[in-house]
Design a protein around this motif. Structure first.
Motif, PDB file in Angstrom:
ATOM      1  N   LYS A 189       0.835  -1.207   0.000  1.00  0.00           N
ATOM      2  CA  LYS A 189       0.000   0.000   0.000  1.00  0.00           C
ATOM      3  C   LYS A 189       0.868   1.254   0.000  1.00  0.00           C
ATOM      4  O   LYS A 189       0.603   2.212  -0.731  1.00  0.00           O
ATOM      5  N   GLU A 190       1.912   1.257   0.832  1.00  0.00           N
ATOM      6  CA  GLU A 190       2.804   2.421   0.916  1.00  0.00           C
ATOM      7  C   GLU A 190       3.554   2.644  -0.389  1.00  0.00           C
ATOM      8  O   GLU A 190       3.641   3.780  -0.878  1.00  0.00           O
ATOM      9  N   LEU A 191       4.100   1.572  -0.954  1.00  0.00           N
ATOM     10  CA  LEU A 191       4.861   1.701  -2.196  1.00  0.00           C
ATOM     11  C   LEU A 191       3.964   2.122  -3.356  1.00  0.00           C
ATOM     12  O   LEU A 191       4.392   2.871  -4.235  1.00  0.00           O
ATOM     13  N   ARG A 192       2.709   1.680  -3.342  1.00  0.00           N
ATOM     14  CA  ARG A 192       1.746   2.135  -4.364  1.00  0.00           C
ATOM     15  C   ARG A 192       1.425   3.608  -4.158  1.00  0.00           C
ATOM     16  O   ARG A 192       1.410   4.378  -5.125  1.00  0.00           O
ATOM     17  N   ALA A 193       1.175   4.000  -2.922  1.00  0.00           N
ATOM     18  CA  ALA A 193       0.850   5.402  -2.633  1.00  0.00           C
ATOM     19  C   ALA A 193       2.007   6.333  -2.994  1.00  0.00           C
ATOM     20  O   ALA A 193       1.786   7.489  -3.357  1.00  0.00           O
ATOM     21  N   CYS A 194       3.219   5.818  -2.919  1.00  0.00           N
ATOM     22  CA  CYS A 194       4.416   6.605  -3.244  1.00  0.00           C
ATOM     23  C   CYS A 194       4.800   6.492  -4.719  1.00  0.00           C
ATOM     24  O   CYS A 194       5.875   6.951  -5.132  1.00  0.00           O
ATOM     25  N   LEU A 195       3.941   5.842  -5.511  1.00  0.00           N
ATOM     26  CA  LEU A 195       4.089   5.773  -6.971  1.00  0.00           C
ATOM     27  C   LEU A 195       5.270   4.924  -7.440  1.00  0.00           C
ATOM     28  O   LEU A 195       5.745   5.086  -8.560  1.00  0.00           O
ATOM     29  N   LEU A 196       5.732   3.991  -6.612  1.00  0.00           N
ATOM     30  CA  LEU A 196       6.863   3.144  -6.986  1.00  0.00           C
ATOM     31  C   LEU A 196       6.438   1.794  -7.545  1.00  0.00           C
ATOM     32  O   LEU A 196       7.177   1.177  -8.308  1.00  0.00           O
ATOM     33  N   ILE A 197       5.269   1.327  -7.157  1.00  0.00           N
ATOM     34  CA  ILE A 197       4.733   0.086  -7.701  1.00  0.00           C
ATOM     35  C   ILE A 197       3.269   0.295  -8.041  1.00  0.00           C
ATOM     36  O   ILE A 197       2.638   1.250  -7.581  1.00  0.00           O
ATOM     37  N   ASP A 198       2.751  -0.625  -8.832  1.00  0.00           N
ATOM     38  CA  ASP A 198       1.330  -0.598  -9.164  1.00  0.00           C
ATOM     39  C   ASP A 198       0.840  -2.032  -9.204  1.00  0.00           C
ATOM     40  O   ASP A 198       1.637  -2.961  -9.339  1.00  0.00           O
ATOM     41  N   HIS A 199      -0.459  -2.207  -9.068  1.00  0.00           N
ATOM     42  CA  HIS A 199      -1.059  -3.530  -9.188  1.00  0.00           C
ATOM     43  C   HIS A 199      -1.810  -3.570 -10.504  1.00  0.00           C
ATOM     44  O   HIS A 199      -2.727  -2.802 -10.723  1.00  0.00           O
TER      45      HIS A 199
END
Length: 117
Positions: A67-77
């Motif tokens: 969730k954190e890495l997605r919110a920080c725009l580093l990963i996506d699902h």
């Protein structure tokens, strides 16, 4: 566990300055953040695949980091699972040399250990 991911411009663990580098260090210093990025550099992975590759990570921690890495725009699902975004790939490109450096360091460390015996 922190309730929101670190953000540039806001105070983070260890710094009230809001400097982007401090937010990045806070994010990358959280358990499993670097491991997740490293694993995703090999291609998209599902939650279960990531959990298996990260071995001892609990589902709760893995879910929080994702969730954190997605919110920080580093990963996506996406359809194939979790994967690095363009920004995630850019960051990985900066981190990747540490992998080779670590092998050189390990060799030197072993050599110094033998020399001191």
């Amino acid at each position: 566990m922190p309730s929101s991911p670190p953000q540039p411009g806001l105070p983070v663990r260890g710094s009230r300055s809001g400097k982007p580098i401090m937010a990045l260090f806070d994010l990358l210093g959280r358990s499993w953040s670097l491991g997740i990025l490293w694993q995703l550099s090999e291609g998209p992975l599902t939650f279960r695949e990531l959990q298996s590759r990260c071995e001892s990570v609990s589902p709760t921690v893995l879910n929080q980091r994702l969730k954190e890495l997605r919110a920080c725009l580093l990963i996506d699902h996406r359809q194939r699972g979790y994967e690095l975004t363009d920004m995630g790939w850019e960051l990985f490109g900066l981190l990747e040399p540490f992998g080779q450096w670590s092998f050189n360091w390990a060799d030197r460390f072993k050599q110094d250990s033998r020399d001191n015996e």
